[in-house]
Design an enzyme around this catalytic site. Structure first.
Site, PDB file in Angstrom:
ATOM      1  CB  SER A 120      23.617  20.747  67.097  1.00 19.80           C
ATOM      2  OG  SER A 120      23.542  20.796  68.509  1.00 19.80           O
ATOM      3  CE1 TYR A 155      28.698  23.192  67.282  1.00 18.41           C
ATOM      4  CE2 TYR A 155      26.838  23.135  68.797  1.00 18.41           C
ATOM      5  CZ  TYR A 155      27.676  22.488  67.908  1.00 18.41           C
ATOM      6  OH  TYR A 155      27.501  21.157  67.631  1.00 18.41           O
TER       7      TYR A 155
HETATM    8  N1  LIG Z   1      29.228  15.813  70.367  1.00 24.87           N
HETATM    9  C1  LIG Z   1      28.036  16.361  70.491  1.00 24.87           C
HETATM   10  O1  LIG Z   1      27.472  16.449  71.591  1.00 24.87           O
HETATM   11  C2  LIG Z   1      27.312  16.885  69.266  1.00 24.87           C
HETATM   12  C3  LIG Z   1      25.966  17.227  69.393  1.00 24.87           C
HETATM   13  C4  LIG Z   1      25.290  17.734  68.296  1.00 24.87           C
HETATM   14  C5  LIG Z   1      25.953  17.885  67.087  1.00 24.87           C
HETATM   15  N2  LIG Z   1      27.264  17.539  66.988  1.00 24.87           N
HETATM   16  C6  LIG Z   1      27.932  17.747  65.704  1.00 24.87           C
HETATM   17  O2  LIG Z   1      28.471  16.535  65.262  1.00 24.87           O
HETATM   18  C7  LIG Z   1      29.539  16.786  64.344  1.00 24.87           C
HETATM   19  C8  LIG Z   1      30.707  15.871  64.682  1.00 24.87           C
HETATM   20  O3  LIG Z   1      31.234  16.245  65.936  1.00 24.87           O
HETATM   21  P1  LIG Z   1      31.725  15.201  67.015  1.00 24.87           P
HETATM   22  O4  LIG Z   1      30.859  15.357  68.190  1.00 24.87           O
HETATM   23  O5  LIG Z   1      31.913  13.866  66.420  1.00 24.87           O
HETATM   24  O6  LIG Z   1      33.131  15.872  67.436  1.00 24.87           O
HETATM   25  P2  LIG Z   1      34.622  15.603  66.990  1.00 24.87           P
HETATM   26  O7  LIG Z   1      35.064  14.256  67.402  1.00 24.87           O
HETATM   27  O8  LIG Z   1      35.401  16.782  67.472  1.00 24.87           O
HETATM   28  O9  LIG Z   1      34.527  15.607  65.404  1.00 24.87           O
HETATM   29  C9  LIG Z   1      34.710  16.744  64.600  1.00 24.87           C
HETATM   30  C10 LIG Z   1      35.411  16.282  63.341  1.00 24.87           C
HETATM   31  O10 LIG Z   1      35.489  17.365  62.418  1.00 24.87           O
HETATM   32  C11 LIG Z   1      36.789  17.363  61.837  1.00 24.87           C
HETATM   33  N3  LIG Z   1      37.089  18.731  61.413  1.00 24.87           N
HETATM   34  C12 LIG Z   1      37.149  19.834  62.213  1.00 24.87           C
HETATM   35  N4  LIG Z   1      37.497  20.892  61.471  1.00 24.87           N
HETATM   36  C13 LIG Z   1      37.643  20.454  60.197  1.00 24.87           C
HETATM   37  C14 LIG Z   1      38.011  21.074  58.985  1.00 24.87           C
HETATM   38  N5  LIG Z   1      38.289  22.383  58.916  1.00 24.87           N
HETATM   39  N6  LIG Z   1      38.069  20.307  57.855  1.00 24.87           N
HETATM   40  C15 LIG Z   1      37.808  18.988  57.921  1.00 24.87           C
HETATM   41  N7  LIG Z   1      37.450  18.346  59.038  1.00 24.87           N
HETATM   42  C16 LIG Z   1      37.377  19.074  60.157  1.00 24.87           C
HETATM   43  C17 LIG Z   1      37.715  16.859  62.954  1.00 24.87           C
HETATM   44  O11 LIG Z   1      38.887  16.241  62.441  1.00 24.87           O
HETATM   45  P3  LIG Z   1      40.255  17.048  62.203  1.00 24.87           P
HETATM   46  O12 LIG Z   1      40.512  17.830  63.453  1.00 24.87           O
HETATM   47  O13 LIG Z   1      41.261  15.974  61.965  1.00 24.87           O
HETATM   48  O14 LIG Z   1      40.037  17.902  61.004  1.00 24.87           O
HETATM   49  C18 LIG Z   1      36.845  15.825  63.625  1.00 24.87           C
HETATM   50  O15 LIG Z   1      37.015  14.549  63.034  1.00 24.87           O
HETATM   51  C19 LIG Z   1      29.843  18.280  64.467  1.00 24.87           C
HETATM   52  O16 LIG Z   1      29.297  18.963  63.355  1.00 24.87           O
HETATM   53  C20 LIG Z   1      29.126  18.680  65.733  1.00 24.87           C
HETATM   54  O17 LIG Z   1      28.753  20.038  65.739  1.00 24.87           O
HETATM   55  C21 LIG Z   1      27.953  17.028  68.044  1.00 24.87           C
END
Ligand SMILES: NC(=O)c1ccc[n+]([C@@H]2O[C@H](COP(=O)([O-])OP(=O)(O)OC[C@H]3O[C@@H](n4cnc5c(N)ncnc54)[C@H](OP(=O)(O)O)[C@@H]3O)[C@@H](O)[C@H]2O)c1
Length: 252
Positions: free
Chosen positions: A146, A159
């Site tokens: 990130s 985080y």
């Molecule tokens: N959104 C942003 O602005 C942003 C910016 C920079 C980086 N990121 C990074 O992008 C990645 C994806 O996030 P996102 O934004 O797409 O959010 P999201 O929709 O909340 O996706 C997170 C995913 O991780 C899964 N997950 C959470 N805990 C888990 C576990 N213990 N085991 C297996 N799966 C797990 C969740 O599914 P389940 O709950 O079904 O397990 C969900 O599908 C993350 O690493 C986040 O830090 C996001």
């Protein structure tokens, strides 16, 4: 102009966090480009629904990435699709709160999911990735870090620390494994419109995150999925080591 994109047809990817957001979009893009994809997350209904929509090259593989036994089980499940040569470590959790609130439960969980989960998955699939690389095929790990790895914001200390650790891990893995032709990409998205903000319990920060899309045009998960596909479809001698993808409004 000729394209230098290499095909992902016949490649096998494991995408964590595939139940929603960036992971689900990445799985869709990889399937569209011809790969087979193992979909990993905890919510079985989301994974099964996505797998049904993506067709026979998608496999729902529910698992908690923090559980080493469940991750070991994924190796057997993934074998149904072939040797894994793409690992997208994307599962993540963001629970923002000021450090002085001492939410040790949230600290622990973010370290477990964001860092330990990535280590569990990497350890489990490295042998197959190295086998693929040794046979002359491209082999990729994409770690979703990130911009929070580089810039601190009040409330996001733990985080950001987990994401800084992921970026460091990516660089260290690259150093250790480049000689064996395994490519490692450290992907740093800026703000993306997903469920991520919904896990934050602090009311003001939660409100601030929930309305971010009113202040700026956030990225769509597809924008990040595009970047991941870009990284893994470079010619075999090219490693996209770091890639930042920001909303234009965040890039000023
Ligand atoms: N959104 C942003 O602005 C942003 C910016 C920079 C980086 N990121 C990074 O992008 C990645 C994806 O996030 P996102 O934004 O797409 O959010 P999201 O929709 O909340 O996706 C997170 C995913 O991780 C899964 N997950 C959470 N805990 C888990 C576990 N213990 N085991 C297996 N799966 C797990 C969740 O599914 P389940 O709950 O079904 O397990 C969900 O599908 C993350 O690493 C986040 O830090 C996001």
């Amino acid at each position: 102009m000729t394209t230098r994109m290499t095909a992902v047809t016949d490649r096998v990817a494991v995408v964590t966090g595939a139940a929603s957001g960036i992971g689900a979009a990445t799985a869709r893009h990889l399937i569209d480009h011809g790969a087979s994809v193992v979909l990993v997350a905890r919510r079985v209904d989301h994974l099964v629904d996505l797998a049904n929509r993506l067709g026979p090259r998608a496999l729902a593989a529910p698992a908690d990435v923090t559980d080493p036994d469940a991750v070991a089980g994924l190796v057997d499940v993934a074998a149904a699709l072939g040797t894994v040569d793409i690992l997208v470590n994307n599962a993540g959790l963001m629970s923002a709160n000021p450090l002085v609130d001492k939410r040790e439960d949230e600290w622990r969980r973010m370290v477990e999911v964001n860092l330990t989960g990535t280590l569990n998955m990497t350890g489990a699939f490295l042998p197959q990735l190295l086998t693929a690389a040794a046979s002359g095929r491209p082999a990729d790990i994409v770690n979703v870090s990130s911009t929070g790895a580089d810039y601190s914001m009040p409330g996001f200390a733990v985080y950001g620390a987990t994401k800084a650790a992921i970026s460091y891990l990516s660089a260290a893995l690259r150093t250790e494994l480049a000689a064996r032709t395994l490519r490692v990409t450290d992907l740093k998205p800026g703000g993306v419109h997903t469920e991520l903000a919904s896990h934050t319990s602090n009311p003001p920060i939660r409100e601030q995150l929930a309305t971010a899309h009113e202040r700026m045009r956030l990225l769509d998960p597809d924008d990040v999925a595009d970047a991941i596909v870009y990284a893994i479809t470079r010619p075999a001698h090219v490693c996209v080591s770091q890639l930042s993808v920001l909303p234009v409004d965040q890039a000023r």
